[in-house]
Design a protein around this motif. Structure first.
Motif, short mmCIF file in Angstrom:
data_model
loop_
_atom_site.label_atom_id
_atom_site.label_comp_id
_atom_site.label_asym_id
_atom_site.label_seq_id
_atom_site.Cartn_x
_atom_site.Cartn_y
_atom_site.Cartn_z
N UNK A 30 12.18 -28.10 9.14
CA UNK A 30 13.72 -28.22 9.11
C UNK A 30 14.08 -26.89 8.94
N UNK A 31 13.32 -25.85 8.91
CA UNK A 31 13.81 -24.43 9.00
C UNK A 31 13.23 -23.59 10.16
N UNK A 32 14.00 -22.70 10.38
CA UNK A 32 13.37 -21.68 11.75
C UNK A 32 13.54 -20.50 11.16
N UNK A 33 12.94 -19.36 11.77
CA UNK A 33 13.08 -17.99 11.51
C UNK A 33 14.16 -17.42 12.20
N UNK A 34 15.27 -16.81 11.53
CA UNK A 34 16.39 -16.42 12.24
C UNK A 34 15.88 -14.71 12.37
N UNK A 35 15.27 -13.90 11.27
CA UNK A 35 15.34 -12.50 11.43
C UNK A 35 14.01 -12.13 10.78
N UNK A 36 13.33 -11.22 11.10
CA UNK A 36 12.16 -10.50 10.33
C UNK A 36 12.25 -8.98 10.48
N UNK A 37 12.18 -8.52 9.11
CA UNK A 37 11.89 -7.08 9.18
C UNK A 37 10.44 -6.78 8.58
N UNK A 48 0.87 -1.17 -0.09
CA UNK A 48 -0.20 0.03 0.00
C UNK A 48 0.95 1.26 -0.10
N UNK A 49 0.81 2.12 -0.92
CA UNK A 49 1.25 3.36 -1.05
C UNK A 49 2.85 3.08 -1.17
N UNK A 50 3.18 2.08 -2.20
CA UNK A 50 4.47 1.62 -2.46
C UNK A 50 5.39 1.22 -1.06
N UNK A 51 4.74 0.79 -0.27
CA UNK A 51 5.40 0.19 1.01
C UNK A 51 4.91 -1.30 1.27
N UNK A 52 6.01 -2.04 1.61
CA UNK A 52 5.57 -3.61 1.79
C UNK A 52 5.33 -3.78 3.39
N UNK A 53 4.25 -4.57 3.59
CA UNK A 53 4.00 -4.71 5.05
C UNK A 53 4.01 -6.43 4.92
N UNK A 54 5.13 -7.19 5.74
CA UNK A 54 5.04 -8.58 5.81
C UNK A 54 3.80 -9.12 6.87
N UNK A 55 2.82 -9.74 6.48
CA UNK A 55 1.65 -10.05 7.00
C UNK A 55 1.87 -11.47 7.74
N UNK A 56 2.42 -12.33 7.15
CA UNK A 56 2.75 -13.69 7.78
C UNK A 56 3.99 -14.36 7.42
N UNK A 57 4.58 -15.34 8.01
CA UNK A 57 5.65 -15.84 7.52
C UNK A 57 5.58 -17.44 8.12
N UNK A 58 5.98 -18.36 7.38
CA UNK A 58 6.03 -19.56 7.90
C UNK A 58 7.10 -20.64 7.42
N UNK A 59 8.05 -20.99 8.32
CA UNK A 59 9.26 -21.75 7.76
C UNK A 59 8.78 -23.11 7.36
N UNK A 60 9.39 -23.83 6.36
CA UNK A 60 9.23 -25.04 5.82
C UNK A 60 9.69 -25.88 7.05
N UNK A 92 5.91 -1.54 7.75
CA UNK A 92 5.78 -1.14 6.43
C UNK A 92 6.97 -0.40 6.15
N UNK A 93 7.62 -0.89 4.85
CA UNK A 93 9.09 -0.14 4.44
C UNK A 93 9.10 -0.48 2.86
N UNK A 94 10.18 0.21 2.38
CA UNK A 94 10.33 -0.18 0.84
C UNK A 94 10.73 -1.55 0.62
N UNK A 95 11.31 -2.11 1.73
CA UNK A 95 11.48 -3.58 1.62
C UNK A 95 11.35 -4.08 2.84
N UNK A 96 10.52 -5.33 3.00
CA UNK A 96 10.33 -5.98 4.27
C UNK A 96 11.15 -7.38 3.87
N UNK A 97 11.52 -8.02 4.98
CA UNK A 97 12.33 -9.19 4.69
C UNK A 97 12.00 -10.32 5.93
N UNK A 98 12.36 -11.55 5.52
CA UNK A 98 12.61 -12.51 6.44
C UNK A 98 13.54 -13.57 6.22
#
Length: 150
Positions: free
Chosen positions: A101-108, A87-99, A111-117
């Motif tokens: 054997x994987x875990x979540x190490x870091x989440x950004x 929305x308005x050119x900004x990304x918001x990570x709503x959900x994240x699910x590791x496969x 809302x920002x120009x770039x969101x990441x997991x």
């Protein structure tokens, strides 16, 4: 032996047997829920099969997190799944699910120009970057194999 001693020992053994049977019966009830159906734990193989076939359903964002004009999208990779809103050119990570054997190490989350997991396993790290390209969600994955240095 005295008859009293034999009756006392026999009574004690009968009481011990009855108490043991009542205890076994009570423990067996713990495995049944209120409806009377037995409940059992899943084996690790069953858990793996369920997780392998489960699809990550996008989580609904809180009403204040996205507006009525937000565009959402979901992305799935071997390392995990993500859902993002733009929305308005900004990304918001709503959900994240590791496969599995994987875990979540870091989440950004944004809302920002770039969101990441960052999803991480014993031998691989994957960085999923989420952006909004022309108002639509876009994702890139950078996957790195981990090597043990001995």
């Amino acid at each position: 032996m005295n008859r009293r001693v034999l009756l006392g020992a026999g009574g004690w053994l009968a009481a011990a047997a009855l108490t043991t049977l009542a205890g076994i019966w009570a423990v067996s009830l713990i495995g049944a829920d209120l409806s009377g159906q037995a409940v059992r734990s899943m084996t690790p193989d069953e858990v793996g099969r369920v997780l392998a076939t489960a699809s990550a359903a996008p989580a609904a964002a809180p009403p204040s997190a996205t507006g009525p004009h937000a565009v959402t999208g979901g992305f799935s990779y071997a390392e995990g799944s993500v859902t993002v809103a733009c929305e308005a050119g900004r990304a918001l990570l709503l959900s994240w699910t590791p496969a599995p054997g994987y875990g979540v190490e870091e989440v950004e989350r944004g809302p920002a120009a770039t969101a990441s997991v960052v999803f991480e396993s014993d031998d691989r790290t994957a960085v999923i970057s989420l952006t909004c390209s022309s108002g639509r969600p876009a994702a890139t994955v950078r996957s790195v194999a981990e090597h043990d240095e001995d």
